[in-house]
Scaffold this motif. Structure first.
Motif, short mmCIF file in Angstrom:
data_model
loop_
_atom_site.label_atom_id
_atom_site.label_comp_id
_atom_site.label_asym_id
_atom_site.label_seq_id
_atom_site.Cartn_x
_atom_site.Cartn_y
_atom_site.Cartn_z
N ILE A 157 87.94 70.76 4.26
CA ILE A 157 86.90 71.38 3.45
C ILE A 157 85.52 70.92 3.92
O ILE A 157 84.58 71.74 4.07
CB ILE A 157 87.11 71.08 1.95
CG1 ILE A 157 88.34 71.84 1.45
CG2 ILE A 157 85.88 71.44 1.13
CD1 ILE A 157 88.78 71.44 0.06
N VAL A 158 85.37 69.64 4.19
CA VAL A 158 84.09 69.11 4.66
C VAL A 158 83.73 69.70 6.03
O VAL A 158 82.59 70.10 6.27
CB VAL A 158 84.12 67.56 4.70
CG1 VAL A 158 82.93 67.00 5.46
CG2 VAL A 158 84.19 67.00 3.30
N LEU A 161 84.79 72.55 7.40
CA LEU A 161 84.46 73.97 7.29
C LEU A 161 83.10 74.18 6.61
O LEU A 161 82.34 75.07 7.01
CB LEU A 161 85.56 74.72 6.54
CG LEU A 161 86.87 74.89 7.31
CD1 LEU A 161 87.91 75.54 6.43
CD2 LEU A 161 86.65 75.68 8.57
N GLY A 162 82.80 73.38 5.61
CA GLY A 162 81.50 73.47 4.96
C GLY A 162 80.37 73.12 5.91
O GLY A 162 79.34 73.81 5.97
N THR A 163 80.58 72.06 6.70
CA THR A 163 79.58 71.67 7.69
C THR A 163 79.41 72.76 8.74
O THR A 163 78.28 73.05 9.17
CB THR A 163 79.99 70.35 8.36
OG1 THR A 163 80.21 69.36 7.35
CG2 THR A 163 78.95 69.86 9.33
N PHE A 164 80.51 73.37 9.16
CA PHE A 164 80.43 74.44 10.14
C PHE A 164 79.65 75.63 9.59
O PHE A 164 78.83 76.22 10.30
CB PHE A 164 81.83 74.89 10.58
CG PHE A 164 81.80 76.13 11.42
CD1 PHE A 164 81.33 76.09 12.71
CD2 PHE A 164 82.22 77.34 10.89
CE1 PHE A 164 81.28 77.23 13.49
CE2 PHE A 164 82.17 78.49 11.66
CZ PHE A 164 81.70 78.43 12.95
N CYS A 165 79.90 75.98 8.33
CA CYS A 165 79.17 77.11 7.73
C CYS A 165 77.67 76.84 7.70
O CYS A 165 76.86 77.71 8.05
CB CYS A 165 79.69 77.39 6.32
SG CYS A 165 81.34 78.10 6.31
N VAL A 166 77.28 75.63 7.30
CA VAL A 166 75.85 75.28 7.26
C VAL A 166 75.27 75.27 8.67
O VAL A 166 74.17 75.78 8.90
CB VAL A 166 75.66 73.91 6.56
CG1 VAL A 166 74.24 73.40 6.71
CG2 VAL A 166 76.05 74.01 5.09
N SER A 193 96.18 65.04 0.81
CA SER A 193 94.93 65.24 0.10
C SER A 193 93.74 64.85 0.97
O SER A 193 92.69 65.51 0.93
CB SER A 193 94.92 64.45 -1.21
OG SER A 193 94.97 63.07 -0.95
N PHE A 194 93.88 63.80 1.77
CA PHE A 194 92.80 63.41 2.68
C PHE A 194 92.56 64.51 3.70
O PHE A 194 91.41 64.84 4.01
CB PHE A 194 93.14 62.10 3.39
CG PHE A 194 92.13 61.71 4.42
CD1 PHE A 194 90.89 61.20 4.05
CD2 PHE A 194 92.39 61.87 5.77
CE1 PHE A 194 89.95 60.86 5.00
CE2 PHE A 194 91.47 61.55 6.73
CZ PHE A 194 90.24 61.03 6.34
N LEU A 195 93.62 65.09 4.23
CA LEU A 195 93.48 66.16 5.22
C LEU A 195 92.81 67.38 4.60
O LEU A 195 91.96 68.00 5.24
CB LEU A 195 94.85 66.53 5.78
CG LEU A 195 94.87 67.60 6.85
CD1 LEU A 195 94.11 67.12 8.08
CD2 LEU A 195 96.29 67.95 7.22
N GLN A 196 93.15 67.72 3.37
CA GLN A 196 92.52 68.86 2.70
C GLN A 196 91.03 68.63 2.51
O GLN A 196 90.21 69.51 2.78
CB GLN A 196 93.19 69.13 1.36
CG GLN A 196 94.58 69.68 1.49
CD GLN A 196 95.30 69.76 0.16
OE1 GLN A 196 94.83 69.21 -0.83
NE2 GLN A 196 96.42 70.46 0.14
#
Length: 121
Positions: free
Chosen positions: A81-82, A84-89, A74-77
């Motif tokens: 997500i964080v 990939l979200g940071t990369f998108c921004v 769960s920590f890895l997931q």
């Protein structure tokens, strides 16, 4: 008429039946004595602090191990997500520079993971 063959032909299977005597009372007695011997050995090992403990202890250790694996997963997931979200921004804000940073960061991450840099003992 037999011709020379280069392939191996199968032989007939034979059935070997060996009758044996079965006594359900003796079988049950044997199983009970084996179980009692195992319990005595487990009690001795537990009192000494070594050896196999009861099956309940082994089961609880297995559940604890599975629970820790779930926490890691769960920590890895959440981490992915964080990231990939940071990369998108960052891609929307900085453009191709974020892509270039990602191309260099991913191999560094896998290199560090291979040599257990992130693992704590």
């Amino acid at each position: 008429m037999g011709l020379i063959s280069f392939t191996k032909t199968s032989r007939h299977k034979r059935f070997n039946y060996e009758p044996r005597y079965y006594d359900p009372v003796a079988e049950e007695l044997k199983q009970r004595t084996e179980a009692i011997k195992q319990e005595i050995e487990a009690a001795r090992a537990y009192s000494k602090g070594t050896g196999n403990f009861s099956s309940a202890a082994r089961i609880s250790r297995g559940f604890a191990r599975a629970k820790s694996q779930r926490k890691k997963t769960s920590f890895l997931q959440i981490f992915l997500i964080v990231v990939l979200g940071t990369f998108c921004v960052a891609y929307l804000k900085y453009g191709n520079m974020a892509l270039l940073i990602l191309v260099f960061a991913v191999p560094v991450y896998f290199f560090a993971r291979k040599f257990n840099v992130f693992e704590s003992e």
